[in-house]
Design a protein around this motif. Structure first.
Motif, PDB file in Angstrom:
ATOM      1  N   PRO A 341     -16.440   1.041 -42.857  1.00 64.00           N
ATOM      2  CA  PRO A 341     -16.758   1.849 -41.669  1.00 64.00           C
ATOM      3  C   PRO A 341     -15.783   3.000 -41.440  1.00 64.00           C
ATOM      4  O   PRO A 341     -16.070   3.905 -40.674  1.00 64.00           O
ATOM      5  N   LYS A 363     -12.886   4.429 -32.525  1.00 61.56           N
ATOM      6  CA  LYS A 363     -14.186   3.801 -32.732  1.00 61.56           C
ATOM      7  C   LYS A 363     -14.135   2.686 -33.783  1.00 61.56           C
ATOM      8  O   LYS A 363     -15.086   1.919 -33.922  1.00 61.56           O
ATOM      9  N   LEU A 364     -13.019   2.628 -34.518  1.00 61.72           N
ATOM     10  CA  LEU A 364     -12.905   1.628 -35.578  1.00 61.72           C
ATOM     11  C   LEU A 364     -12.376   0.296 -35.076  1.00 61.72           C
ATOM     12  O   LEU A 364     -12.413  -0.696 -35.809  1.00 61.72           O
ATOM     13  N   ARG A 367     -14.006  -3.122 -35.718  1.00 56.92           N
ATOM     14  CA  ARG A 367     -14.831  -2.997 -36.928  1.00 56.92           C
ATOM     15  C   ARG A 367     -13.973  -3.005 -38.184  1.00 56.92           C
ATOM     16  O   ARG A 367     -14.469  -3.279 -39.282  1.00 56.92           O
ATOM     17  N   VAL A 368     -12.693  -2.641 -38.016  1.00 54.55           N
ATOM     18  CA  VAL A 368     -11.768  -2.550 -39.139  1.00 54.55           C
ATOM     19  C   VAL A 368     -10.511  -3.330 -38.770  1.00 54.55           C
ATOM     20  O   VAL A 368     -10.057  -3.263 -37.626  1.00 54.55           O
TER      21      VAL A 368
END
Length: 434
Positions: A341, A363-364, A367-368
């Motif tokens: 991502p 925004k990560l 997700r990361v």
């Protein structure tokens, strides 16, 4: 039933609002992934040879020796050749800064090294040294060279045999042979110069029509399609200045959508030089992604970007070079620290848009992994430091290097050494060839 209907409407509404943002990010990622390659240029002040990433502005010194007269990359960019004023040819690994002597080219009385051209194949050090009678001119002026010749130097990289040298009279192969018709990379169009206009012939059902809005400059000798098949470079001979009789200009046509007469036109400023004006065989060549060109002006080396990024259509990337800058050919993909991502964030950083990368970083979260985000943050901070120092060094307002114009400059980061240090110091070399 009514509650389910209301819930469906709310979910649909939220999805509708989220979709444009997701679509925008996806479109941006597709654009960046179309040509996700590093664009590097070699320059020199005559003693130090530097390689600069024209997007991130990172720079490294790869060679140091007095009297460097010409530079050339091999066709794939694996090797950078430096030719000394007395004819010593050195092969340099541009990534490791390791220099190896290749051969000594003997010059006749009154001759000078004019230029160099990288040759193949992959298992050889191979370069043509361009030589002519005359004295090198000061910057901005040109010598009228006489009796040009080139000496091809070839040496097996893995072999111990001395280099083979072959001399031929004349300039290298002429790149200015008229090419007044060209097929687009997607093969759907054939553009052709017809008098003062360009006619674009559609193929496989594509539309045809005139794409020029104004008359072409006189002296057009080449058409160069851009990678996305939506742009065309028109190369023409420019008016001689300061005895530079082989100058070349550039007009770029870009398809800006249906229903408009012709394509949008942009002329490269006359003060930007695309080729050395003392060599009639040279033609401006686009970078390997076929979307950019390299030029020089009084301020230094510029990246010509007809599809303007946040820095516009002309980006100053390096200070003035005593030698003609050479673009590094070949496709070296942008490095991936974490992938997944974070790919969009990485590509934004590696193409120099640090403000957009800064916006993507939050925004990560979730997700990361945090460790991956920390790696990205470290890389982003380093590139921001480089950007700040380059702005001061090149005399460019920081706003010109940022996509978010007019915002307060970020606090300067502590200096972490110089990025012009060689990866491996180049030792003094002694010619081993004939």
């Amino acid at each position: 039933m009514h509650k389910l209907l209301i819930l469906f409407v709310l979910v649909a509404s939220a999805t509708a609002h989220a979709a444009p943002a997701a679509d925008k990010s996806a479109a941006r990622l597709r654009t960046l992934e179309a040509t996700p390659y590093r664009r590097e240029v070699a320059t020199s002040d005559g003693s130090k040879v530097l390689v600069t990433d024209m997007l991130t502005l990172e720079r490294r010194r790869v060679f140091e020796a007095s009297g460097v007269a010409a530079l050339a990359f091999s066709p794939g960019g694996q090797w950078l050749y430096a030719v000394g004023a007395q004819g010593l040819v050195t092969a340099i690994d541009p990534d490791k800064a390791k220099a190896t002597p290749v051969a000594q080219v003997v010059l006749k009385p009154g001759e000078a090294v004019v230029d160099a051209v990288g040759l193949g194949p992959l298992d050889q050090w191979a370069v043509a040294v361009v030589i002519a009678s005359g004295a090198p001119s000061p910057a901005g002026r040109c010598t009228t060279w006489k009796n040009p010749r080139r000496v091809s130097v070839r040496k097996a990289i893995a072999g111990k045999e001395p280099a083979a040298l072959e001399a031929k009279d004349g300039w290298p192969e002429d790149q200015r042979t008229p090419r007044l018709a060209a097929i687009s990379p997607n093969t759907r169009f054939r553009a052709q110069v017809m008098g003062p206009v360009i006619q674009n012939e559609g193929r496989f059902g594509a539309a045809s029509g005139q794409i020029t809005r104004t008359a072409l400059p006189t002296g057009v000798f080449a058409l160069q399609w851009m990678h996305d098949s939506a742009g065309l470079g028109v190369v023409y001979a420019k008016k001689p200045v300061n005895n530079c009789t082989a100058r070349a200009g550039l007009r770029v046509l870009r398809d800006d959508g249906p229903g408009k007469p012709g394509w949008d036109e942009w002329n490269l400023p006359d003060a930007v030089e695309m080729v050395r004006g003392d060599q009639p065989w040279l033609s401006p060549l686009p970078t390997d992604d076929a979307m950019h060109w390299v030029g020089v002006e009084s301020r230094g080396v510029v990246l010509v970007e007809p599809v303007g990024r946040f820095r516009g259509k002309l980006a100053l990337v390096a200070p003035p070079s005593a030698l003609w800058p050479k673009f590094r050919p070949g496709t070296r993909p942008q490095a991936s620290l974490v992938g997944g991502p974070a790919r969009l964030t990485e590509l934004l950083m590696e193409t120099g848009d640090l403000d957009a990368a800064e916006d993507e970083l939050p925004k990560l979260e979730g997700r990361v992994p945090p460790a991956a985000i920390a790696k990205l943050r470290t890389r982003l901070d380093k590139l921001a430091d480089v950007r700040n120092r380059r702005a001061a060094e090149l005399g460019v307002a920081l706003d010109e290097m940022r996509s978010k114009k007019g915002l307060p400059a970020p606090k300067p980061l502590p200096a972490k050494g110089t990025d012009t240090d060689a990866v491996e110091p180049a030792a003094s070399v002694t010619p081993t060839g004939p």
